[in-house]
Write an enzyme that holds these catalytic residues in place. Structure first.
Site, PDB file in Angstrom:
ATOM      1  N   ASP A   1       0.669  -1.124  -0.097  1.00 39.81           N
ATOM      2  CA  ASP A   1      -0.064   0.068   0.109  1.00 39.81           C
ATOM      3  C   ASP A   1       0.743   1.382  -0.127  1.00 39.81           C
ATOM      4  OD1 ASP A   1      -2.277  -1.587   0.023  1.00 39.81           O
ATOM      5  OD2 ASP A   1      -2.127  -1.545   2.303  1.00 39.81           O
TER       6      ASP A   1
ATOM      7  N   HIS B   1      -4.762  -1.863  -5.616  1.00 38.96           N
ATOM      8  CA  HIS B   1      -3.952  -0.989  -6.280  1.00 38.96           C
ATOM      9  C   HIS B   1      -4.835   0.194  -6.534  1.00 38.96           C
ATOM     10  CE1 HIS B   1      -0.503  -3.782  -7.179  1.00 38.96           C
ATOM     11  NE2 HIS B   1      -0.870  -3.732  -5.899  1.00 38.96           N
TER      12      HIS B   1
ATOM     13  N   ARG C   1       2.490 -29.436  -5.873  1.00 41.15           N
ATOM     14  CA  ARG C   1       2.469 -29.960  -7.057  1.00 41.15           C
ATOM     15  C   ARG C   1       1.207 -30.576  -7.063  1.00 41.15           C
ATOM     16  NH1 ARG C   1       8.084 -32.585  -6.410  1.00 41.15           N
ATOM     17  NH2 ARG C   1       7.304 -32.977  -4.291  1.00 41.15           N
TER      18      ARG C   1
ATOM     19  N   GLN D   1       1.829  -6.305  -2.986  1.00 42.15           N
ATOM     20  CA  GLN D   1       2.255  -6.186  -1.953  1.00 42.15           C
ATOM     21  C   GLN D   1       3.602  -5.521  -1.469  1.00 42.15           C
ATOM     22  OE1 GLN D   1       1.257  -9.654  -3.481  1.00 42.15           O
ATOM     23  NE2 GLN D   1      -0.752  -8.894  -2.696  1.00 42.15           N
TER      24      GLN D   1
ATOM     25  N   GLY E   1      -0.002  14.082  -3.703  1.00 41.49           N
ATOM     26  CA  GLY E   1      -1.150  13.871  -4.072  1.00 41.49           C
ATOM     27  C   GLY E   1      -1.452  12.598  -4.775  1.00 41.49           C
TER      28      GLY E   1
HETATM   29  P1  GDP Z   1      -0.750   0.396  -3.657  1.00 42.13           P
HETATM   30  O1  GDP Z   1      -1.502  -1.034  -3.128  1.00 42.13           O
HETATM   31  O2  GDP Z   1       0.601   0.199  -3.396  1.00 42.13           O
HETATM   32  O3  GDP Z   1      -0.987   0.521  -4.982  1.00 42.13           O
HETATM   33  O4  GDP Z   1      -1.416   1.232  -2.666  1.00 42.13           O
HETATM   34  P2  GDP Z   1      -2.991   1.390  -2.234  1.00 42.13           P
HETATM   35  O5  GDP Z   1      -3.716   1.972  -3.548  1.00 42.13           O
HETATM   36  O6  GDP Z   1      -3.334   0.603  -1.420  1.00 42.13           O
HETATM   37  O7  GDP Z   1      -2.756   2.723  -1.256  1.00 42.13           O
HETATM   38  C1  GDP Z   1      -2.176   3.927  -1.607  1.00 42.13           C
HETATM   39  C2  GDP Z   1      -3.213   5.169  -1.313  1.00 42.13           C
HETATM   40  O8  GDP Z   1      -2.422   6.173  -1.222  1.00 42.13           O
HETATM   41  C3  GDP Z   1      -4.207   5.466  -2.656  1.00 42.13           C
HETATM   42  O9  GDP Z   1      -5.403   5.724  -2.256  1.00 42.13           O
HETATM   43  C4  GDP Z   1      -3.747   6.246  -3.435  1.00 42.13           C
HETATM   44  O10 GDP Z   1      -4.730   7.091  -4.205  1.00 42.13           O
HETATM   45  C5  GDP Z   1      -3.145   7.203  -2.538  1.00 42.13           C
HETATM   46  N1  GDP Z   1      -1.754   7.866  -3.040  1.00 42.13           N
HETATM   47  C6  GDP Z   1      -0.764   7.563  -3.721  1.00 42.13           C
HETATM   48  N2  GDP Z   1       0.527   8.375  -3.934  1.00 42.13           N
HETATM   49  C7  GDP Z   1      -0.202   9.347  -3.222  1.00 42.13           C
HETATM   50  C8  GDP Z   1       0.550  10.562  -2.719  1.00 42.13           C
HETATM   51  O11 GDP Z   1       1.504  10.994  -2.966  1.00 42.13           O
HETATM   52  N3  GDP Z   1      -0.291  11.514  -1.873  1.00 42.13           N
HETATM   53  C9  GDP Z   1      -1.575  11.241  -1.238  1.00 42.13           C
HETATM   54  N4  GDP Z   1      -2.299  11.879  -0.633  1.00 42.13           N
HETATM   55  N5  GDP Z   1      -1.982   9.991  -1.748  1.00 42.13           N
HETATM   56  C10 GDP Z   1      -1.522   9.203  -2.515  1.00 42.13           C
HETATM   57  P1  IMO Z   2      -0.945  -4.255  -2.251  1.00 42.01           P
HETATM   58  O1  IMO Z   2      -0.413  -5.053  -3.428  1.00 42.01           O
HETATM   59  C1  IMO Z   2      -1.279  -4.786   2.182  1.00 42.01           C
HETATM   60  C2  IMO Z   2      -1.094  -9.059   3.727  1.00 42.01           C
HETATM   61  C3  IMO Z   2      -2.558  -9.323   4.630  1.00 42.01           C
HETATM   62  C4  IMO Z   2      -1.938 -10.200   5.621  1.00 42.01           C
HETATM   63  C5  IMO Z   2      -0.690 -11.015   4.630  1.00 42.01           C
HETATM   64  C6  IMO Z   2      -1.102 -12.299   4.154  1.00 42.01           C
HETATM   65  O2  IMO Z   2      -2.300  -3.646  -2.260  1.00 42.01           O
HETATM   66  O3  IMO Z   2      -0.039  -3.449  -1.408  1.00 42.01           O
HETATM   67  P2  IMO Z   2      -2.442 -13.009   1.901  1.00 42.01           P
HETATM   68  O4  IMO Z   2      -3.929 -12.838   1.792  1.00 42.01           O
HETATM   69  O5  IMO Z   2      -1.605 -12.455   1.120  1.00 42.01           O
HETATM   70  O6  IMO Z   2      -2.242 -14.400   2.386  1.00 42.01           O
HETATM   71  O7  IMO Z   2      -2.146 -12.133   3.341  1.00 42.01           O
HETATM   72  O8  IMO Z   2      -0.585  -9.773   3.801  1.00 42.01           O
HETATM   73  N1  IMO Z   2      -1.600  -8.202   2.433  1.00 42.01           N
HETATM   74  C7  IMO Z   2      -1.271  -7.081   2.305  1.00 42.01           C
HETATM   75  N2  IMO Z   2      -1.047  -5.800   2.871  1.00 42.01           N
HETATM   76  N3  IMO Z   2      -1.242  -4.441   0.773  1.00 42.01           N
HETATM   77  C8  IMO Z   2      -1.437  -5.571   0.062  1.00 42.01           C
HETATM   78  O9  IMO Z   2      -1.249  -5.596  -1.317  1.00 42.01           O
HETATM   79  C9  IMO Z   2      -1.499  -6.921   0.670  1.00 42.01           C
HETATM   80  N4  IMO Z   2      -1.600  -8.171   0.105  1.00 42.01           N
HETATM   81  C10 IMO Z   2      -1.418  -8.868   1.247  1.00 42.01           C
HETATM   82  O10 IMO Z   2      -3.016  -8.245   5.276  1.00 42.01           O
HETATM   83  O11 IMO Z   2      -1.353  -9.549   6.508  1.00 42.01           O
HETATM   84 MG    MG Z   3      -2.765  -1.531  -1.745  1.00 40.01          MG
END
Ligand code: GDP
Ligand code: IMO
Ligand code: MG
Length: 427
Positions: free
Chosen positions: A13, A41, A142, A223, A414
């Site tokens: 995230d 994402h 497997r 992740q 942002g």
């Molecule tokens: P990812 O899983 O790594 O793609 O990230 P997520 O989408 O789960 O969480 C990132 C959050 O931060 C999302 O709501 C994005 O829209 C937001 N975001 C990404 N870059 C920025 C930034 O530079 N500033 C702010 N305020 N939000 C951001």
């Molecule tokens: P993105 O791509 C944050 C975490 C779960 C849990 C652990 C194992 O959005 O960054 P799983 O279901 O994969 O077996 O869960 O991994 N987890 C994530 N945490 N962002 C993710 O994906 C995650 N994908 C899995 O919360 O702790």
């Molecule tokens: Mg995410």
């Protein structure tokens, strides 16, 4: 030059979706190489917000071919609903390619994920409940089902039988659940076959040919580094390799092809699910980061745990991934703090430790050693260049760069595509 890896440097995230989307317009292929629909994402394009789980973020860039590599686990029902959701919003998804060697998340894998977590009780991992771990377990054991198996009913039936022979014993005798019928699973999976067929391809061949033709390929990690099955905070991890090496095995591309590895790094730290987190905050600051940063899971809707930036983790990510660059995200979220603590080392049983300890016990005992950096109060969301940032924000970025071991080449101020300060080009 053409192959780049973009991955999470912390616990996921970090803003990988936005970063991938930003590059999507300049690359030919965007490839997911591991994980599945446990990812969430977020991509914001103008006033449109997209939440992608399984599909590569490049799907939103018209010139780009999105690829689901062999290392990904694919839930066919999620795949089809994500595709139709995008189609309804006018996104053309026809260029998608899916590896025939990718493993399928079957309905029984989802069931096993959920019952296992329930059985673990307070020792649970806090998985996303999407069947990720059990599907990778079947792959390694497997007894997995692959996308290509959807096109041979006899093989599919034999494989589902083999998998369920053991699982039904466990489900009925250990977890007190009903057995799952082979025919029902086979029928459901065959129901997806025709709809998925147009996308199935020899993605290893496609990607290697593209690289030979000097096309630009971007590998998008799901992740993050500390959720890696080998290099993360085991057992509180996911069941795949989000780290850079995973791009090679998960897409069938040799390491000599990869020229750049970009770590997406949040200006503070978050984590979803269980496991150690040295800089976690349980106070008003943690609450404020969660509120201002909108730190709520895209996949499960769970509140994310929040804490200050941890430079020990960033250094570790640089090392295990061979990072060439960082993309620092969400700097805008830190606006308004008078002072911002940054964890520069840990104290473990009275010792100062500069690097991530390999011992799980030590990491559980790690207490953050903080350095206080001066904050800023000016709105930075309109900043277009590094010089537009207030002096203290510049100093914060420079301090993080110094501690983390790779240049910060872009800064997010942002969620939108254009809310980015590009310092060095990634291409
Ligand atoms: P990812 O899983 O790594 O793609 O990230 P997520 O989408 O789960 O969480 C990132 C959050 O931060 C999302 O709501 C994005 O829209 C937001 N975001 C990404 N870059 C920025 C930034 O530079 N500033 C702010 N305020 N939000 C951001
Ligand atoms: P993105 O791509 C944050 C975490 C779960 C849990 C652990 C194992 O959005 O960054 P799983 O279901 O994969 O077996 O869960 O991994 N987890 C994530 N945490 N962002 C993710 O994906 C995650 N994908 C899995 O919360 O702790
Ligand atoms: Mg995410």
């Amino acid at each position: 030059m053409p192959a780049l890896v973009l991955l999470g440097a912390q616990w996921g995230d970090e803003g990988k979706g936005k970063a991938t989307d930003l590059l999507g317009g300049s690359v030919d292929y965007v490839v997911r190489y591991q994980g599945g629909n446990n990812a969430g994402h977020t991509v914001v394009v103008g006033d449109q917000k997209y939440a992608l789980h399984l599909l590569p973020s490049g799907i939103l860039s018209p010139g780009c071919t999105p690829v689901i590599g062999n290392g990904v686990v694919v839930d066919p029902s999620v795949l089809l609903s994500e595709l139709s959701g995008l189609n309804e919003r006018g996104v053309d998804t026809s260029k998608l390619l899916i590896s025939g060697n990718a493993h399928i998340i079957t309905p029984y894998n989802v069931t096993v994920d959920k019952v296992t977590e329930r059985f673990l009780g307070k020792r649970k991992i806090g998985t996303t409940g999407r069947g990720i771990g059990p599907t990778y377990a079947d792959k390694i054991n497997r007894v997995g089902i692959r996308v290509q198996d959807l096109y041979d009913e006899s093989i599919l039936t034999q494989k589902v039988e083999a998998a369920l022979d053991v699982k039904n014993q466990i489900l009925t005798k250990l977890y007190n659940r009903r057995a799952i019928a082979v025919e029902q699973v086979v029928e459901e999976l065959l129901g997806y076959a025709e709809k998925i067929e147009p996308y199935v391809a020899d993605t290893v061949l496609v990607l290697n040919e593209a690289l030979e033709q000097d096309k630009v390929v971007l590998f998008e990690g799901g992740q993050g580094t500390l959720l890696d099955i080998d290099h993360g905070t085991y057992p509180f991890v996911t069941s795949s390799n989000p780290t850079a090496g995973g791009a090679c095995t998960g897409a069938g591309v040799g390491p000599t092809k990869i020229s750049r590895v970009i770590g997406i790094l949040k200006a503070y730290t978050t984590r979803v699910g269980a496991g150690p987190f040295p800089t976690e905050l349980f106070d008003e600051d943690g609450e404020a980061l969660r509120r201002i940063g909108g730190e709520r899971g895209v996949t499960t809707g769970r509140d994310r745990r929040c804490g200050w930036f941890d430079a020990v983790i960033a250094r570790y990510a640089t090392r295990v991934n061979g990072l060439t660059d960082f993309f620092l995200t969400k700097l805008d979220v830190l606006t308004g703090w008078e002072q911002i603590p940054v964890c520069v080392a840990y104290e473990i049983d009275g010792r100062r430790v500069e690097e991530l300890p390999y011992s799980q016990t030590d990491f559980h005992h790690a207490k953050p050693v903080y350095e206080m950096l001066p904050g800023w109060s000016e709105d930075i969301s309109k900043a277009k260049t590094f010089a537009d940032l207030p002096k203290n924000a510049q100093a914060y970025v420079k301090a993080l760069e110094e501690m983390s071991g790779a240049p910060i080449s872009a800064i997010g101020v942002g969620p939108g595509r254009d809310e980015t300060i590009q310092i060095n080009s990634f291409l």
